[in-house]
Scaffold this motif. Structure first.
Motif, PDB file in Angstrom:
ATOM      1  N   LEU A  84       0.981  -0.992  -0.105  1.00 25.60           N
ATOM      2  CA  LEU A  84      -0.097   0.065  -0.067  1.00 25.60           C
ATOM      3  C   LEU A  84       0.904   1.384   0.044  1.00 25.60           C
ATOM      4  O   LEU A  84       0.533   2.149  -0.708  1.00 25.60           O
ATOM      5  N   MET A  85       1.786   1.147   0.618  1.00 26.64           N
ATOM      6  CA  MET A  85       2.846   2.394   0.807  1.00 26.64           C
ATOM      7  C   MET A  85       3.348   2.587  -0.706  1.00 26.64           C
ATOM      8  O   MET A  85       3.532   3.666  -1.133  1.00 26.64           O
ATOM      9  N   ALA A  86       3.643   1.416  -1.409  1.00 25.44           N
ATOM     10  CA  ALA A  86       4.497   1.488  -2.910  1.00 25.44           C
ATOM     11  C   ALA A  86       3.380   2.265  -3.673  1.00 25.44           C
ATOM     12  O   ALA A  86       3.632   2.712  -4.549  1.00 25.44           O
ATOM     13  N   SER A  87       2.129   1.632  -3.518  1.00 24.59           N
ATOM     14  CA  SER A  87       0.852   2.017  -4.167  1.00 24.59           C
ATOM     15  C   SER A  87       0.731   3.644  -4.372  1.00 24.59           C
ATOM     16  O   SER A  87       0.327   4.100  -5.081  1.00 24.59           O
ATOM     17  N   LEU A  88       1.243   4.288  -3.345  1.00 21.41           N
ATOM     18  CA  LEU A  88       0.757   5.649  -3.152  1.00 21.41           C
ATOM     19  C   LEU A  88       2.182   6.579  -4.096  1.00 21.41           C
ATOM     20  O   LEU A  88       1.772   7.462  -4.169  1.00 21.41           O
ATOM     21  N   THR A  89       3.034   5.821  -4.583  1.00 20.68           N
ATOM     22  CA  THR A  89       3.975   6.366  -5.423  1.00 20.68           C
ATOM     23  C   THR A  89       3.836   6.043  -6.892  1.00 20.68           C
ATOM     24  O   THR A  89       4.511   6.705  -7.908  1.00 20.68           O
ATOM     25  N   TRP A  90       2.694   5.417  -7.329  1.00 23.89           N
ATOM     26  CA  TRP A  90       2.258   5.024  -8.480  1.00 23.89           C
ATOM     27  C   TRP A  90       1.946   6.439  -9.730  1.00 23.89           C
ATOM     28  O   TRP A  90       2.631   6.491 -10.515  1.00 23.89           O
ATOM     29  N   VAL A  91       1.468   7.115  -8.784  1.00 27.06           N
ATOM     30  CA  VAL A  91       1.229   8.499  -9.674  1.00 27.06           C
ATOM     31  C   VAL A  91       2.423   9.267 -10.072  1.00 27.06           C
ATOM     32  O   VAL A  91       2.516   9.708 -11.097  1.00 27.06           O
ATOM     33  N   GLY A  92       3.449   9.541  -9.085  1.00 31.04           N
ATOM     34  CA  GLY A  92       4.584   9.919  -9.497  1.00 31.04           C
ATOM     35  C   GLY A  92       5.288   9.218 -10.591  1.00 31.04           C
ATOM     36  O   GLY A  92       5.956   9.698 -11.556  1.00 31.04           O
ATOM     37  N   ILE A  93       5.478   7.869 -10.241  1.00 28.24           N
ATOM     38  CA  ILE A  93       6.211   7.024 -11.098  1.00 28.24           C
ATOM     39  C   ILE A  93       5.654   6.990 -12.363  1.00 28.24           C
ATOM     40  O   ILE A  93       6.477   6.975 -13.452  1.00 28.24           O
ATOM     41  N   ASN A  97       6.139  11.381 -13.873  1.00 30.23           N
ATOM     42  CA  ASN A  97       7.574  10.829 -14.374  1.00 30.23           C
ATOM     43  C   ASN A  97       7.573  10.315 -15.679  1.00 30.23           C
ATOM     44  O   ASN A  97       8.495  10.413 -16.569  1.00 30.23           O
ATOM     45  N   ASP A  98       6.430   9.814 -16.305  1.00 28.77           N
ATOM     46  CA  ASP A  98       6.283   9.335 -17.502  1.00 28.77           C
ATOM     47  C   ASP A  98       5.502  10.197 -18.663  1.00 28.77           C
ATOM     48  O   ASP A  98       5.272  10.094 -19.708  1.00 28.77           O
ATOM     49  N   GLY A  99       5.461  11.601 -18.196  1.00 35.95           N
ATOM     50  CA  GLY A  99       5.172  12.539 -19.221  1.00 35.95           C
ATOM     51  C   GLY A  99       3.780  12.773 -19.119  1.00 35.95           C
ATOM     52  O   GLY A  99       3.097  13.452 -20.080  1.00 35.95           O
ATOM     53  N   HIS A 100       2.988  12.570 -18.245  1.00 34.49           N
ATOM     54  CA  HIS A 100       1.450  12.729 -18.087  1.00 34.49           C
ATOM     55  C   HIS A 100       1.092  13.590 -16.753  1.00 34.49           C
ATOM     56  O   HIS A 100       0.524  13.108 -15.743  1.00 34.49           O
ATOM     57  N   PRO A 101       1.789  14.864 -16.469  1.00 32.05           N
ATOM     58  CA  PRO A 101       1.631  15.454 -15.416  1.00 32.05           C
ATOM     59  C   PRO A 101       0.030  16.003 -15.288  1.00 32.05           C
ATOM     60  O   PRO A 101      -0.278  16.062 -13.889  1.00 32.05           O
ATOM     61  N   VAL A 102      -0.668  16.337 -16.190  1.00 31.29           N
ATOM     62  CA  VAL A 102      -1.988  16.660 -15.869  1.00 31.29           C
ATOM     63  C   VAL A 102      -2.756  15.630 -15.375  1.00 31.29           C
ATOM     64  O   VAL A 102      -3.664  15.759 -14.623  1.00 31.29           O
ATOM     65  N   ARG A 150       0.878  -0.021 -17.135  1.00 32.17           N
ATOM     66  CA  ARG A 150       2.401  -0.209 -16.508  1.00 32.17           C
ATOM     67  C   ARG A 150       2.521  -1.158 -15.466  1.00 32.17           C
ATOM     68  O   ARG A 150       3.598  -2.096 -15.621  1.00 32.17           O
ATOM     69  N   LEU A 151       1.657  -1.333 -14.594  1.00 35.59           N
ATOM     70  CA  LEU A 151       1.714  -2.402 -13.495  1.00 35.59           C
ATOM     71  C   LEU A 151       1.500  -3.786 -14.290  1.00 35.59           C
ATOM     72  O   LEU A 151       2.355  -4.911 -14.007  1.00 35.59           O
ATOM     73  N   THR A 152       0.520  -3.935 -15.294  1.00 33.29           N
ATOM     74  CA  THR A 152       0.727  -5.348 -15.945  1.00 33.29           C
ATOM     75  C   THR A 152       1.793  -5.547 -16.944  1.00 33.29           C
ATOM     76  O   THR A 152       2.390  -6.479 -16.849  1.00 33.29           O
ATOM     77  N   ALA A 153       2.429  -4.449 -17.529  1.00 36.54           N
ATOM     78  CA  ALA A 153       3.641  -4.482 -18.303  1.00 36.54           C
ATOM     79  C   ALA A 153       4.904  -4.694 -17.489  1.00 36.54           C
ATOM     80  O   ALA A 153       5.591  -5.699 -18.076  1.00 36.54           O
TER      81      ALA A 153
END
Length: 163
Positions: A84-93, A97-102, A150-153
């Motif tokens: 759960l702690m790691a999942s909180l970083t998914w938006v940033g990662i 970071n993948d070019g989808h800031p909006v 991304r998670l599935t890939a």
């Protein structure tokens, strides 16, 4: 590794996991940032003599008014807490970071305002951002979809968690 349909991440599974992570963090994580001054001060536990000397009377036992009708919540296992702690970083990662800031911003706004509250708070937040409601929800859902892809890939299997 071959993935079965039960292992594949979907946008709704990402939404469900992020909602669980936010709810868990709000219940169990402490405040962030520097500790206030009171954090380093020793606890004051007055004795019977202190009570009588100050005119406070006889001390009462705490806990007499506890509500025993509330269900007891069992803590989650450490592996699930780490996830759960790691999942909180998914938006940033996976988004920012993948070019989808909006898109990342809309998912972050949803995480901050909708989980364990109501959608009206999210609607008010997107109104302050001057984004139409429909567009904000499309961006949010797109963010869930991108994270799921991304998670599935990455080969991270979805694990159903029963409480």
């Amino acid at each position: 590794m071959h993935q079965t349909p039960d292992d594949v991440w979907t946008p709704s599974r990402v939404k469900e996991t992020l909602a669980e992570a936010i709810s868990w963090a709000r219940r169990h994580a402490g405040p962030v940032g520097p500790a206030p001054m009171r954090g380093s001060m020793p606890n004051f536990n007055p004795t019977l003599e202190d009570h009588l000397e100050e005119g406070w009377g006889i001390p009462e036992a705490a806990g007499d008014d506890e509500d025993w009708t509330k269900p007891i919540e069992l803590p989650i296992d450490p592996k699930r807490a780490d996830f759960l702690m790691a999942s909180l970083t998914w938006v940033g990662i996976f988004l920012i970071n993948d070019g989808h800031p909006v898109t990342g911003k809309m998912v972050s706004l949803w995480m901050a305002h909708s989980v364990s509250r109501n959608n009206r708070a999210f609607d008010a937040a997107i109104k302050r951002e001057k984004v139409s409601r429909g567009h904000a929800y499309r961006l949010r859902d797109r963010g869930f979809s991108l994270i799921a892809q991304r998670l599935t890939a990455a080969g991270i299997p979805f694990e159903r968690h029963e409480r």
